[in-house]
Design an enzyme around this catalytic site. Sequence first.
Site, PDB file in Angstrom:
ATOM      1  N   ASP A   1     -21.101 -25.864 -49.825  1.00 13.28           N
ATOM      2  CA  ASP A   1     -22.021 -25.835 -48.692  1.00 13.28           C
ATOM      3  C   ASP A   1     -23.088 -26.908 -48.816  1.00 13.28           C
ATOM      4  OD1 ASP A   1     -20.632 -23.637 -47.827  1.00 13.28           O
ATOM      5  OD2 ASP A   1     -22.274 -22.206 -48.127  1.00 13.28           O
TER       6      ASP A   1
ATOM      7  N   ASP B   1     -14.132 -17.376 -43.572  1.00 14.22           N
ATOM      8  CA  ASP B   1     -14.647 -17.650 -44.915  1.00 14.22           C
ATOM      9  C   ASP B   1     -13.803 -16.918 -45.948  1.00 14.22           C
ATOM     10  OD1 ASP B   1     -16.358 -18.715 -46.819  1.00 14.22           O
ATOM     11  OD2 ASP B   1     -18.181 -18.126 -45.766  1.00 14.22           O
TER      12      ASP B   1
END
Length: 415
Positions: A219, A158
């Site tokens: 997301d 990430d």
Amino acid sequence: MRFPLLLVVTCLLGTTLTLDNGLMRTPPMGWLAWERFRCDIDCKDDPQNCISENLFRDMADRLSEDGWRELGYVYVNIDDCWSSMNRDEHGRLQADPMRFPGGIKKLAGYMHDRGLKLGIYGDMGTHTCGGYPGTPLDKIEIDAETFAEWEVDMFKYDGCYSNATEKEKGYPLMSKALNATGRQIGYSCSWPAYQGGLPPKVNYAMLGEICNLWRNYVDIQDSWGSVLAIVDWFFGNQDVLIPAAGPGRWNDPDMLIVGDFGLSLDQSRSQMALWAIMAAPLFMSNDLRTISSSARNILQNKMVIIINQDPLGIQGRRILQEKSKIEVFWRPLSNNNSALVFFSRRTDMPYRYQTSLGKLNYTMGSYRITDAFTYKTLTLKDTTNFVVSVNPTGVVMWSERVIMRKRIQVQEGHD
């Protein structure tokens, strides 16, 4: 409308090289904790749902015992909030000792004993998005070696708490470090999602050389609105994204939320079908211990999975947007076969959409059609008019097998 010039040829030739680790030649499939279980670390009051080795063992048991593994769902992926808040005395990451008392290597062994694979999560910055120790530039090598020693099979990197310069250095460095371990570890990069997902900030040619898959966009959340926003972005930018994808290098629109709380049955079929058309990784984020039979049937649909896993690896595209709010999507498959999805954005009632394969640019010939959700079959000539009834926010998905030789004309326009 006409298909883009030389679409199939262009995709076959490709515009990028591929990370040379031999992995993920078809889109990876499995289960991922984040959307459903987030960063729940309260194992005292919520022991069944907290991020712990018990949760991942439970999901491994379900994948191996309930028919998921045989369909290709083999990855069990840990996301954020798994680690201790501190590295050990040697500077290595370590699992939270209360929630993962056996450690990650033992958990990986549990997966491997069941024919499954373990994925783990890290972050480019000083901290993960959830505030746990990150893997900044000076920790990349030691963390890659640690993951290999733990026998991890996939790593998601990430990008919270890091700047653009650090990302530009760090994502390629981690690719090199993972390969240097000698263990095959699939590599998921979140880099494009932090750079807006599009050129010139995103270099998809380079991504294809260092990553097996990458998150392009925001997301997913447990809602139909979130699914639609992702669909709109991916197909709105399909001319950029399609050439980037292929065997070993995939665009990732994020998790399947089928079986959670936010989608109707029709919307669940729609997400599954559109992710298959996109050649997307299929990572479920749900509770496999309590999933409904209807959600399971969608996620275990063999024909949709076969379409998703087609070895040609060409990402599909939207070919029509009608005023009636019906959209048509097409994906070329191996052996000159293809898949179609008729998708309704309507919210009022089922819509009877009339067309022919000829109008969808299939040329002279006959085609054996199989409905991916009902398994009903029929034979159509390119000139035969037909009607499909598409439920509001739903889909009809077809797999087409050529009976007579098929050729797709390749120019572009709109109805």
